[in-house]
Every structure is written in structure tokens, then in C-alpha cells.
Motif scaffolding. Structure first.
Motif, short mmCIF file in Angstrom:
data_model
loop_
_atom_site.label_atom_id
_atom_site.label_comp_id
_atom_site.label_asym_id
_atom_site.label_seq_id
_atom_site.Cartn_x
_atom_site.Cartn_y
_atom_site.Cartn_z
N PRO A 13 0.69 -1.13 0.00
CA PRO A 13 -0.19 0.18 -0.08
C PRO A 13 0.87 1.37 0.03
CG PRO A 13 0.03 -0.98 2.29
CD PRO A 13 1.04 -1.77 1.43
N GLU A 17 4.28 7.93 -1.51
CA GLU A 17 5.63 7.36 -1.43
C GLU A 17 6.43 7.56 -2.74
OE1 GLU A 17 6.27 6.25 1.54
OE2 GLU A 17 4.71 5.35 2.67
N ASP A 46 -2.90 4.63 -2.50
CA ASP A 46 -4.04 4.89 -1.70
C ASP A 46 -4.62 6.39 -1.94
OD1 ASP A 46 -6.13 4.69 -0.11
OD2 ASP A 46 -4.97 4.64 1.81
N ASN A 74 -8.68 8.16 -0.67
CA ASN A 74 -7.94 7.66 0.67
C ASN A 74 -8.63 6.61 1.43
OD1 ASN A 74 -6.53 8.17 3.55
ND2 ASN A 74 -5.22 7.70 1.93
N GLY A 76 -7.22 4.06 3.42
CA GLY A 76 -6.55 3.56 4.46
C GLY A 76 -5.67 2.39 3.93
N ALA A 97 5.34 -2.40 3.57
CA ALA A 97 5.33 -0.97 3.30
C ALA A 97 6.00 -0.50 2.34
CB ALA A 97 5.38 -0.41 4.70
N ASP A 161 3.68 -5.77 10.78
CA ASP A 161 2.94 -5.20 9.74
C ASP A 161 3.37 -5.64 8.36
OD1 ASP A 161 3.33 -1.87 10.94
OD2 ASP A 161 4.77 -3.38 10.15
N SER A 209 5.22 9.52 8.17
CA SER A 209 4.29 8.49 8.27
C SER A 209 2.83 9.03 7.96
CB SER A 209 4.20 7.93 9.71
OG SER A 209 3.09 7.05 9.92
N TRP A 211 0.17 7.64 9.10
CA TRP A 211 -0.77 7.21 10.13
C TRP A 211 -0.88 8.14 11.03
CZ3 TRP A 211 -3.88 3.10 11.08
CH2 TRP A 211 -3.90 1.78 9.99
N LYS A 215 -6.26 8.41 12.30
CA LYS A 215 -6.43 7.05 11.77
C LYS A 215 -6.15 5.67 12.93
CE LYS A 215 -5.21 8.11 6.99
NZ LYS A 215 -4.15 8.38 6.23
N1 UDP Z 1 -0.42 3.93 3.67
C1 UDP Z 1 -1.58 3.82 3.14
N2 UDP Z 1 -2.59 4.78 3.43
C2 UDP Z 1 -2.57 5.65 4.27
C3 UDP Z 1 -1.40 5.59 5.20
C4 UDP Z 1 -0.28 4.73 4.93
O1 UDP Z 1 -1.57 3.25 2.05
O2 UDP Z 1 -3.56 6.39 4.55
C5 UDP Z 1 0.71 2.99 3.65
C6 UDP Z 1 2.06 3.88 3.53
O3 UDP Z 1 2.42 4.31 2.33
C7 UDP Z 1 3.08 2.76 3.82
C8 UDP Z 1 2.11 1.82 4.78
O4 UDP Z 1 1.06 1.97 4.63
O5 UDP Z 1 3.49 2.06 2.78
C9 UDP Z 1 2.63 1.88 6.21
O6 UDP Z 1 2.28 3.34 6.53
P1 UDP Z 1 3.40 4.21 7.32
O7 UDP Z 1 4.81 3.96 7.00
O8 UDP Z 1 2.69 5.71 7.25
O9 UDP Z 1 2.99 3.56 9.00
P2 UDP Z 1 4.04 3.48 10.01
O10 UDP Z 1 5.33 2.81 9.74
O11 UDP Z 1 4.12 4.66 10.50
O12 UDP Z 1 3.14 2.43 11.06
#
Ligand code: UDP
Ligand code: MG
Length: 321
Positions: A13, A17, A46, A74, A76, A97, A161, A209, A211, A215
């Protein structure tokens, strides 16, 4: 055993990015070139505000392994992953990710465990480099609630994750079309033979991030309400004990009245009214969270809407029009 006919799908997702995807592609390609395995990489944009989909399309023009989907809004990351799984053709899928926090060099270890018979392999975070203390604290609290209050004890305490799932699990997941659910909790709940490896979550390579606190809070409420009636049960018990305390207090006041002791206590009455009033509103809110989700599920709206895609035959899929 993997053979050249074995197909691995990687699902990513991606939200804003564009700066990370080219390097992630290079690292994935390098790792998988050495493996005896065919692969496809489905990147689900997304609804990013930057050039994420443009970057995916450019890479897809030079490499047939790459497929891209852009969601119309979007939804999520969990819904973006669900979308990727719906189009996945592999014998197994690795979800990771886009920000290079999950090193692609870990994929062969995930595949090894899968070859040994695991249907779900979690890459459990041993260390989290460059994460703020409050992010780690929130994550620990989330997994504590899920393990100890919701009762899904199989969830890794330090969180995960980044994972691999077998085709059988992917087919099982396709039967679920819930709007408000944590995909990771659902996979844990599904059962099957689950195993794990550990890895170090690395620094985010580029960007920040996606998140937000909002969210994260929604994910907590979704995860709890989807798998537990504990908050409702708690409300019943709490209401019972407060009512009991009220009756006991009324009895004391009555007896004091018979003894001629005057009834006093405007301040204590206000405290009781405010506390009970606040608790009642909170409990109505909890009921509302469950009710809203029930209503939303009953609408049966498409869970995601695809705006455009590369190398994906989306004409036969849920486009939501
Ligand atoms: N992501 C997404 N939609 C969102 C937020 C995040 O697809 O609304 C994706 C983001 O691009 C990444 C993955 O989910 O590839 C994990 O997100 P992030 O790195 O922001 O999270 P964290 O590492 O802070 O938990
Ligand atoms: Mg990240």
C-alpha cells in the motif's frame, strides 16, 4: 518447494511514497533475482497527493512484474492491502510497506517458513529504528489491548505489519468484505498454521508516516468492536455497580434521616451528577460506535473504488460505479 512456476505476489500500500518506490523496486528486484521464484509486485496507491502513481506507471513500463492500482479516495492502508489481495495471483503473498522500513532482504526468510508449511508468517519487529517513544508506546498499548482485552492472544506483542500469507489464506480473506476491520487482526483470527520470524524495522527512507493519530484511534476502535463485545459488557457491569452504590448511599441517607442527622452535601451531589452524566454519555458513545458500524455494513457499499490501474484487468472487478 518453490519452483520457477511458483508465483510470489508482493503487495504494497502506498500513500505519498513517490520518493521511496524506485529504491524499493531496486531492492526487491535484486533480492528476488537470486530466488528460484517468479514474482509480481502490486502497488496500491491509496489516493496519494504526490506522483506515486506516475512513478509506479513508469516502472511498470520497463518491467512486466509491476502492476499498479490507484484508489479514487484514501481508504487507509488495510483497505489498500485488501484491494491488492483481490487482484493477487500468487501462490503466496508478501505484504510490505513502501517506505523501506520493512527490508525486502527479509523476504527469503518468510518464504523459507512458508516452504516449511506455515500458512501465515509474521515478520515481528524486534527493534524499531528512528521511531518516536509515543509511536512505540501507542503500538504496544494497541497490541496489549488486542491480546489481553479482546483476547486474540496469538497477536505478536511487539506488533507486525510485514507478513506472508498462503493462497489458502488469501482465498479465505476474499470471503470477508467488512468495512471496519483491522486486516492483521482478521488474519490472526482466521487461524491456520501461523509462524514468525523477527526483523529490525528500519528508518523511513523518505517522507513521513501517513498514520495520523485520528487513523490510529479509528483502527483501535475498529479492531475492538469487530472482535469483542467487552466494552458493552463493561458498560453493563459498571452500570450495575453504580446503581448498587447509589442504593447503598440512599440507605445511609435514609438511616441518617431517622437519626435526625441533616442531609448535606451539595458539592458531593454535583460530583455524582457530573461523573454519572459523563459516564452515561461515554457509554452512549460506545453504543453509537457499534451502531454506526452496523449501519455502515448494512449499506454494502464498495469497500474501495479504483480510479485507474496498470497491468490489471479491472474491468471484471469491483469498480464501484
Ligand atoms: N499507507 C496507506 N494509506 C494511508 C496511510 C499509509 O496506504 O492512509 C501506507 C504507507 O504508504 C506505507 C504503509 O501504509 O506503505 C505503512 O504506513 P506508514 O509507514 O505511514 O506507517 P508506520 O510505519 O508509521 O506504521
Ligand atoms: Mg512506515
Amino acid at each position: 518447494m518453490t519452483t520457477p512456476e511458483t508465483l510470489l505476489t508482493i503487495i504494497t500500500p502506498a500513500y505519498n511514497e513517490a520518493g521511496n518506490i524506485p529504491l524499493l523496486y531496486q531492492r526487491i528486484e535484486k533480492v528476488l533475482k537470486d530466488e528460484m521464484i517468479d514474482w509480481e509486485w502490486i502497488v496500491v496507491d491509496d489516493h496519494s497527493q504526490d506522483d506515486t502513481f506516475k512513478v509506479i506507471s513508469q516502472i511498470a513500463q520497463t518491467d512486466i512484474h509491476i502492476k499498479g492500482i490507484r484508489l479514487a479516495r484514501n481508504a487507509g492502508s488495510h483497505m489498500a492491502i485488501k484491494c491488492g489481495l483481490d487482484f493477487c495471483q500468487g501462490h503466496c503473498a508478501v505484504v510490505m510497506a513502501a517506505d523501506l522500513q520493512d527490508p525486502p532482504e527479509t523476504i527469503p526468510d518468510l518464504i523459507d517458513k512458508w516452504q516449511q508449511g506455515a500458512k501465515v508468517v509474521w515478520a515481528v519487529r524486534e527493534q524499531r529504528q528512528g521511531e518516536k517513544a509515543n509511536t512505540i508506546g501507542f503500538s504496544r498499548l494497541y497490541y496489549f489491548i488486542m491480546r489481553n482485552i479482546v483476547g486474540i492472544r496469538e497477536m505478536p506483542a511487539t506488533g507486525a505489519d510485514f507478513f506472508l500469507i498462503d493462497k489458502q489464506v488469501i482465498c479465505a480473506l476474499k470471503q470477508f468484505n467488512e468495512a471496519h476491520v483491522s486486516l492483521l487482526t482478521l488474519i490472526t483470527w482466521l487461524g491456520f498454521n501461523q509462524d514468525s520470524i523477527s526483523y529490525n524495522k528500519e528508518f523511513r527512507f523518505h517522507g513521513k508516516s501517513g498514520w495520523t493519530l485520528r487513523k490510529k484511534l479509528k483502527l483501535v476502535i475498529d479492531s475492538v468492536t469487530a472482535f469483542s463485545y467487552f466494552p458493552i459488557r463493561f458498560m453493563s457491569y459498571f452500570g450495575f455497580f453504580i446503581a448498587l452504590a447509589g442504593f447503598i448511599y440512599a440507605g445511609c441517607v435514609f438511616i441518617n434521616g431517622l437519626r435526625g442527622i441533616p442531609v448535606e452535601g451539595w458539592a458531593s451531589m454535583m460530583i455524582v451528577i457530573l461523573v454519572i452524566g459523563g459516564m452515561q454519555m461515554l457509554m452512549l458513545g460506545i453504543l453509537g460506535e457499534y451502531l454506526w458500524r452496523t449501519l455502515d455494513e448494512s449499506k454494502k457499499r464498495p469497500r474501495y473504488i479504483i480510479e485507474k490501474a496498470v497491468r490489471i484487468g479491472c474491468e471484471t472487478r469491483e469498480i464501484g460505479l
